[in-house]
Design a protein around this motif. Structure first.
Motif, mmCIF file in Angstrom:
data_model
loop_
_atom_site.group_PDB
_atom_site.id
_atom_site.type_symbol
_atom_site.label_atom_id
_atom_site.label_comp_id
_atom_site.label_asym_id
_atom_site.label_seq_id
_atom_site.Cartn_x
_atom_site.Cartn_y
_atom_site.Cartn_z
ATOM 1 N N LEU A 83 0.677 -1.283 -0.165
ATOM 2 C CA LEU A 83 0.106 -0.029 -0.289
ATOM 3 C C LEU A 83 1.307 1.328 -0.331
ATOM 4 N N GLY A 84 0.522 2.179 -1.561
ATOM 5 C CA GLY A 84 1.481 3.241 -1.504
ATOM 6 C C GLY A 84 2.492 3.608 -1.835
ATOM 7 N N TYR A 95 1.019 4.343 7.800
ATOM 8 C CA TYR A 95 2.298 3.879 7.745
ATOM 9 C C TYR A 95 3.022 3.497 7.944
ATOM 10 N N SER A 96 3.469 1.834 8.333
ATOM 11 C CA SER A 96 4.738 1.189 9.203
ATOM 12 C C SER A 96 4.684 -0.159 8.455
ATOM 13 N N ALA A 97 5.383 -1.019 9.161
ATOM 14 C CA ALA A 97 5.739 -2.321 9.316
ATOM 15 C C ALA A 97 4.249 -3.213 9.554
ATOM 16 N N ARG A 98 3.402 -2.724 10.529
ATOM 17 C CA ARG A 98 2.834 -3.497 11.155
ATOM 18 C C ARG A 98 1.259 -3.698 10.107
ATOM 19 N N LEU A 99 1.348 -2.318 9.755
ATOM 20 C CA LEU A 99 0.626 -2.173 8.581
ATOM 21 C C LEU A 99 1.045 -2.710 7.693
ATOM 22 N N TRP A 100 1.669 -3.321 7.174
ATOM 23 C CA TRP A 100 1.775 -3.828 5.778
ATOM 24 C C TRP A 100 1.879 -4.969 5.914
ATOM 25 N N GLY A 101 2.522 -5.838 7.982
ATOM 26 C CA GLY A 101 2.207 -6.865 8.049
ATOM 27 C C GLY A 101 0.237 -7.887 7.866
ATOM 28 N N ARG A 105 -1.429 -10.378 5.573
ATOM 29 C CA ARG A 105 -2.154 -11.220 6.263
ATOM 30 C C ARG A 105 -3.384 -11.636 5.857
ATOM 31 N N ASP A 106 -4.140 -10.296 5.684
ATOM 32 C CA ASP A 106 -5.531 -10.347 4.632
ATOM 33 C C ASP A 106 -5.414 -11.136 3.181
ATOM 34 N N PHE A 107 -4.483 -10.604 2.872
ATOM 35 C CA PHE A 107 -3.890 -10.832 1.706
ATOM 36 C C PHE A 107 -4.082 -12.361 1.639
ATOM 37 N N LEU A 108 -2.951 -13.451 2.524
ATOM 38 C CA LEU A 108 -3.054 -14.993 2.597
ATOM 39 C C LEU A 108 -4.526 -15.404 3.150
ATOM 40 N N ASP A 109 -5.950 -14.964 3.865
ATOM 41 C CA ASP A 109 -6.871 -14.831 4.002
ATOM 42 C C ASP A 109 -7.864 -14.569 2.900
ATOM 43 N N ALA A 110 -7.745 -13.831 1.797
ATOM 44 C CA ALA A 110 -8.402 -13.641 1.339
ATOM 45 C C ALA A 110 -8.158 -14.908 -0.109
ATOM 46 N N ARG A 111 -7.150 -15.191 -0.266
ATOM 47 C CA ARG A 111 -6.194 -16.396 -1.217
ATOM 48 C C ARG A 111 -6.902 -17.378 -0.391
ATOM 49 N N ARG A 112 -7.028 -17.746 0.956
ATOM 50 C CA ARG A 112 -7.093 -19.029 1.515
ATOM 51 C C ARG A 112 -5.306 -19.890 1.748
ATOM 52 N N VAL A 127 9.073 -6.070 7.155
ATOM 53 C CA VAL A 127 7.528 -6.208 6.251
ATOM 54 C C VAL A 127 7.867 -8.026 7.010
ATOM 55 N N ALA A 128 8.431 -8.118 6.587
ATOM 56 C CA ALA A 128 8.548 -9.818 6.671
ATOM 57 C C ALA A 128 9.655 -10.235 7.722
#
Length: 304
Positions: A83-84, A95-101, A105-112, A127-128
């Motif tokens: 993002l950004g 913006y922060s490392a945790r926001l991108w984390g 996480r939400d991307f992994l959830d969306a892709r199951r 971030v990783a």
């Protein structure tokens, strides 16, 4: 090749060329709660393994273009524009490392996707690493490439206050961004990041300059100055995932001596220094980078 609709979260798709020609990379846009996120992904791999690639500060998914075909031999590969940055939306967010984390996480959830191996370059390494601490149960493995984010031994409160003041003041913020967001500055930054100046091609410079022209870029590109304390690894519980540290032996931005504190942070981590390489080994010396990372993955992560 016709466009492929990936899932209900996808708005548009297009095919992105990759080499070798047998690897197809599809570009999609995923709708996250903070805005649209650009994603490059390969065809599903029969192993069910997943790799997520996170670029560095000011970069974008294209910075992994020389690695995706090699990595796709062992897993489905996803490269995200944080993002950004890149072609993802650029809101005035915290913006922060945790926001991108949370984005990962939400991307992994969306892709199951239950678990993934994360590659992070520079700020993406921060971030990783933070993701691997906060979501250890979602992390198969970790490859940190010249990562940023290790807290300074003696942080300067005065420096942080000065940076924050300049970034929060609208006049100073816009002036500093106007002075910063130019092709000449981008070229100088890339020249510092690469050991071999021939790697800094006009095409590479334009790839990095294009996102700077977006209206919201000033928010994300100045985020470190606005809240510098949000850009250090905070891992009191340690990082348990199998980890590889890859460093360019001629990195002038984050020199190889920073391997020592990262080894202290992750004592079990393996490390490789690639000689005659600057801050971006995945792009400057991709053959060596792909070889060492695939060897690590096959021995420590994909060996089930």
């Amino acid at each position: 090749m016709s466009a492929l609709l990936v899932d209900e979260l996808t708005e548009t798709t297009s095919t992105v060329a990759a080499t070798p020609a047998t690897v197809v990379v599809t570009e999609t846009f995923w709708h996250w709660r903070h805005g649209r996120i650009r994603v490059w992904e390969t065809d599903p791999h029969p192993s069910g393994k997943a790799i997520v690639l996170l670029h560095g500060y000011g970069a974008m998914v294209e910075h992994w273009r020389k690695n995706i075909p090699a990595l796709a031999a062992d897993a489905t590969v996803y490269a995200l524009d944080l993002l950004g940055f890149g072609k993802s939306d650029m809101p005035d967010a915290h913006y922060s490392a945790r926001l991108w984390g949370e984005q990962v996480r939400d991307f992994l959830d969306a892709r199951r996707i239950a678990k993934a191996t994360l590659f992070g370059h520079s700020m993406g390494g921060l971030v990783a690493a933070q993701f691997a601490h906060d979501y250890a149960e979602r992390t198969d493995g970790l490859v940190l490439v010249d990562p940023s984010g290790y807290p300074p031994r003696t942080p300067s409160d005065f420096m942080f206050r000065t940076l924050r003041f300049a970034a929060e003041n609208p006049i100073l913020r816009d002036l500093s961004y106007w002075l910063f967001a130019t092709p000449d500055i981008a070229r100088q930054g890339l020249t510092s990041a690469y050991f071999d100046p021939r790697a800094v091609t006009p095409e590479l410079v334009e790839t990095f300059v294009a996102p700077l022209r977006q209206p919201g870029a000033k928010y994300s590109y100045l985020a470190v100055a606005r809240r510098p304390g949000d850009f250090f690894v905070n891992a009191p519980n340690g990082i348990a995932a199998p980890t590889l540290l890859v460093w360019g032996g001629r990195d002038r931005l984050l020199p190889p001596r920073l391997l020592k504190p990262f080894r202290e942070l992750i004592p079990h981590a393996e490390s490789v220094v690639i000689p005659d390489t600057g801050h971006c080994p995945q792009d400057e010396t991709p053959s060596a980078f792909n070889a060492v990372t695939l060897r690590f993955l096959r021995m420590n992560v994909f060996n089930e």
